[in-house]
Design an enzyme around this catalytic site. Structure first.
Site, PDB file in Angstrom:
ATOM      1  N   GLY A  71      -1.826   5.675  -3.828  1.00  8.93           N
ATOM      2  CA  GLY A  71      -3.146   6.777  -2.703  1.00  8.93           C
ATOM      3  C   GLY A  71      -3.098   7.829  -2.064  1.00  8.93           C
ATOM      4  O   GLY A  71      -4.229   8.248  -1.666  1.00  8.93           O
ATOM      5  N   THR A  72      -2.031   8.314  -2.269  1.00 11.78           N
ATOM      6  CA  THR A  72      -1.801  10.035  -2.073  1.00 11.78           C
ATOM      7  C   THR A  72      -2.554  11.074  -3.269  1.00 11.78           C
ATOM      8  O   THR A  72      -3.609  11.612  -2.495  1.00 11.78           O
ATOM      9  CB  THR A  72      -0.569  10.352  -2.497  1.00 11.78           C
ATOM     10  OG1 THR A  72       0.424   9.866  -1.071  1.00 11.78           O
ATOM     11  CG2 THR A  72       0.269  11.842  -2.632  1.00 11.78           C
ATOM     12  N   ASN A 153      -0.170   4.024   9.367  1.00 10.39           N
ATOM     13  CA  ASN A 153       0.767   2.558   9.204  1.00 10.39           C
ATOM     14  C   ASN A 153       2.329   2.274   9.766  1.00 10.39           C
ATOM     15  O   ASN A 153       2.817   2.551   9.455  1.00 10.39           O
ATOM     16  CB  ASN A 153       1.317   4.610   8.264  1.00 10.39           C
ATOM     17  CG  ASN A 153       1.118   5.711   8.441  1.00 10.39           C
ATOM     18  OD1 ASN A 153       0.265   5.688   9.144  1.00 10.39           O
ATOM     19  ND2 ASN A 153       2.581   6.977   7.927  1.00 10.39           N
ATOM     20  N   GLN A 181      -2.999   1.069   3.927  1.00  2.06           N
ATOM     21  CA  GLN A 181      -2.062   0.219   5.150  1.00  2.06           C
ATOM     22  C   GLN A 181      -2.661  -1.508   5.511  1.00  2.06           C
ATOM     23  O   GLN A 181      -2.826  -1.736   5.931  1.00  2.06           O
ATOM     24  CB  GLN A 181      -1.292   0.997   6.483  1.00  2.06           C
ATOM     25  CG  GLN A 181      -0.587   2.061   6.013  1.00  2.06           C
ATOM     26  CD  GLN A 181       0.460   1.171   5.909  1.00  2.06           C
ATOM     27  OE1 GLN A 181       1.046   0.059   5.724  1.00  2.06           O
ATOM     28  NE2 GLN A 181       1.508   1.421   4.969  1.00  2.06           N
ATOM     29  N   SER A 201      -4.228   1.772  -2.233  1.00  4.53           N
ATOM     30  CA  SER A 201      -2.684   1.728  -3.856  1.00  4.53           C
ATOM     31  C   SER A 201      -2.340   0.206  -4.343  1.00  4.53           C
ATOM     32  O   SER A 201      -2.055  -0.774  -3.132  1.00  4.53           O
ATOM     33  CB  SER A 201      -1.834   2.564  -3.742  1.00  4.53           C
ATOM     34  OG  SER A 201      -0.620   1.999  -2.358  1.00  4.53           O
ATOM     35  N   HIS A 203       1.709  -0.539  -4.479  1.00  2.00           N
ATOM     36  CA  HIS A 203       2.309  -0.690  -3.619  1.00  2.00           C
ATOM     37  C   HIS A 203       2.146  -1.831  -2.618  1.00  2.00           C
ATOM     38  O   HIS A 203       3.703  -2.432  -2.380  1.00  2.00           O
ATOM     39  CB  HIS A 203       3.496   0.160  -4.495  1.00  2.00           C
ATOM     40  CG  HIS A 203       3.568   1.509  -3.403  1.00  2.00           C
ATOM     41  ND1 HIS A 203       4.348   1.409  -2.565  1.00  2.00           N
ATOM     42  CD2 HIS A 203       2.471   1.744  -3.393  1.00  2.00           C
ATOM     43  CE1 HIS A 203       4.599   2.667  -1.944  1.00  2.00           C
ATOM     44  NE2 HIS A 203       3.076   3.185  -3.009  1.00  2.00           N
ATOM     45  N   THR A 239      -3.494   9.749 -19.329  1.00  2.00           N
ATOM     46  CA  THR A 239      -3.778   8.691 -19.529  1.00  2.00           C
ATOM     47  C   THR A 239      -3.588   7.601 -18.946  1.00  2.00           C
ATOM     48  O   THR A 239      -2.685   7.293 -17.966  1.00  2.00           O
ATOM     49  CB  THR A 239      -2.488   8.429 -20.671  1.00  2.00           C
ATOM     50  OG1 THR A 239      -2.674   9.268 -22.039  1.00  2.00           O
ATOM     51  CG2 THR A 239      -2.437   7.267 -21.922  1.00  2.00           C
ATOM     52  N   CYS A 327      13.652  13.849  12.779  1.00  2.00           N
ATOM     53  CA  CYS A 327      15.070  14.462  12.944  1.00  2.00           C
ATOM     54  C   CYS A 327      15.343  14.249  11.254  1.00  2.00           C
ATOM     55  O   CYS A 327      16.403  15.168  10.798  1.00  2.00           O
ATOM     56  CB  CYS A 327      16.011  13.617  13.358  1.00  2.00           C
ATOM     57  SG  CYS A 327      17.786  14.543  14.329  1.00  2.00           S
TER      58      CYS A 327
END
Lengths: 388, 127
Positions: A71-72, A153, A181, A201, A203, A239, A327
């Site tokens: 996705g990225t 997300n 998402q 994507s 996964h 590939t 954080c």
């Protein structure tokens, strides 16, 4: 110890049936799909079939489906490839997106800003939705691309993509949506939604990691992103990851075929979770609206406590979920999505995202809520913040 | 992410709560930053007889609060004032780099409490 995974928005387990479909391409069918010999051609034919399956699932043509590493990459390619190419062709230089996008969109758009583009980050309402007239007002004659995610997300808000795309098109801009998402629970017909580009994507839909798709409507030509190979009709060199391509196709096929049943199951456990949390834990708030929301998402703020502490206590009880607080990443900024939907900064740090999947049971939810009550109580006893 | 010692302090923190009849109270941090540490003490004849903490924050914040209160209990005011965040980190066997600010918070809370004590002391005309 019991283990419960409630982080399906981060990644999903690989469906056994997907693994079975992939196995031959991890073992005996190892040819390079670009080779002319029979070893390669067998792999190439598997890639062709996978591409056809995926195209059918989203109502696209085979030639409109491009495989990427995930996705990225698909998001990077959509933003950078369209921006560079269409500024050249049209002279336009304005990109519109939203404040609640995935970092791969936000950072890509900022990258284009660094390279001379004007960019607009649209606000969203407290439900996490982009209002149509907000987009309408932001559109200019210079706008070449609008990119708005289908489902968020963190809070799971689902945007009115068809209507938003219509507004972009009316002003002559292209429309991209990050559907990473959304694919597990929303039927996505690219023609019905009228999007020009769409990322997703493997996964997040019980398929393999490291594989994604950029759908590009025929006639639209983004600049090439990964250059130096003939793969993907020279648009994306490298590939071909044959087993992952086969896995993504099988995962998407199963997802679409079983969507109705799975959505009903997932929604039932998510709603049961929220109902128990709301009735049994005080001083909480559910972030984002419930009406336009993916079935598997719950985002809850527990007042007077900090998210990372809660996350760790739950992890020690075998429960996996995700914190809205950044954080742990070294910045004290809470989630940009929670800020955008108006969660007060003082309590945003105590937010946790629970995302449910097709394997989550009612017993899992009971175990999680019981553990959650203990953990919240333990941290509240320690907290100097008062309950009034 | 955290070492065993830090996790142990986080899981079973010592000296949680508020000291009754405290004569030294200090609070640092704020909710917007995601960290608040409040320390209360009862100081008698310059010795920290009792010390407790309340912390809103991450696991590192809780662990540093716990270990720091243990380190200053029974010590003199001067010894407590000399405690540095580096000593707190060493006592914990190290913290991830992005969590160092939590140990600064513990040092700050202790200093704030002792400052509060010294001010009260002066007001009462004992100086």
């Amino acid at each position: 110890m019991k283990k419960v995974y409630l982080d399906y928005a981060a990644t999903t387990p690989l469906d056994r049936r997907v693994l079975n479909a992939m196995t031959p391409y991890l073992t005996e069918v190892y040819g390079n799909a670009n080779s002319v010999h029979s070893f390669g051609q067998e792999a190439a034919s598997a890639v062709d079939n996978a591409r056809r399956t995926i195209a059918d699932c989203i109502n696209a043509k085979r030639t409109e489906v491009y495989f990427t590493s995930g996705g990225t990459e698909a998001n990077n390619w959509a933003i950078k490839g369209i921006a560079v190419r269409y500024r050249e062709i049209t002279g336009k230089n304005h990109i519109i997106t939203t404040k609640i996008e995935h970092p791969s969109i936000i950072e890509s758009v900022k990258y284009m800003e660094k390279h001379g583009f004007d960019v607009t980050f649209l606000p969203v309402n407290s439900d996490g939705l982009v209002e149509l007239d907000t987009l309408e007002k932001a559109m200019t004659d210079k706008t070449l691309l609008v990119s708005i995610m289908t489902a968020n997300n963190e809070v799971g808000s689902v945007q009115p993509i068809k209507e938003l795309a219509e507004i972009a098109h009316a002003k002559g801009a292209l429309f991209h949506t990050d559907a990473v998402q959304a694919m597990s629970s929303i039927k996505t017909d690219v023609r019905e939604k009228n999007v020009d580009l769409m990322s997703f994507s493997g996964h997040k839909i019980y398929g393999p990691k490291g594989i994604g798709v950029l759908y590009v409507k025929s006639g639209i030509k983004p600049d090439k992103f990964m250059i130096g190979g003939h793969q993907e009709r020279t648009m994306r060199g490298g590939t071909t990851n044959v087993p992952a391509v086969v896995g993504l196709a099988e995962a998407l096929r199963l997802t679409v075929a079983e969507m109705e049943d799975n959505n009903a199951k997932v929604k039932a456990v998510r709603d049961y979770f929220l109902q128990r949390v709301q009735s049994e834990i005080s001083h909480i708030r559910v972030n984002g609206g419930m009406e336009h929301r993916v079935v598997g998402n719950a985002n809850v703020t527990f007042e007077f406590i900090e998210g990372e502490s809660l996350l760790l206590l739950l992890d020690l009880a075998g429960i996996a979920c995700s914190s809205g607080s950044a954080c742990s990443s070294g910045s004290l900024e809470p989630s940009h999505v929670l800020m955008a939907i108006g969660v007060p900064i003082e309590i945003a740090h105590g937010s946790i995202r629970f995302t449910f999947g097709k394997d989550t049971s009612r017993e899992d939810v009971d175990y999680v809520v019981d553990s959650l009550k203990n953990a919240v109580e333990k941290l509240r006893i320690m907290s100097p913040l008062t309950r009034d | 992410m955290y070492n065993e010692k830090v996790m142990k302090e986080f899981m079973s923190p010592q000296n949680v709560g508020e000291v009754e009849n405290a004569n030294a109270v200090g609070e640092v941090g704020n909710a917007s930053c995601g960290d608040i540490m409040k320390i209360s003490m009862r100081i008698e004849n310059g010795i920290i007889e009792e010390v407790k903490f309340q912390t809103y924050g991450c696991a590192a914040a809780v662990a540093t609060s716990s270990i720091a209160t243990k380190m200053i209990k029974g010590k003199t005011v001067d010894e407590a004032l000399a405690l540095t965040n580096q000593e707190v980190i060493e006592e914990l066997g190290g913290l991830p780099a992005q969590k160092i600010h939590c140990s600064v918070l513990a040092e700050g809370a202790i200093k704030a409490a002792i400052k509060n004590y010294l001010e009260n002391y002066k007001k009462e005309g004992n100086a």
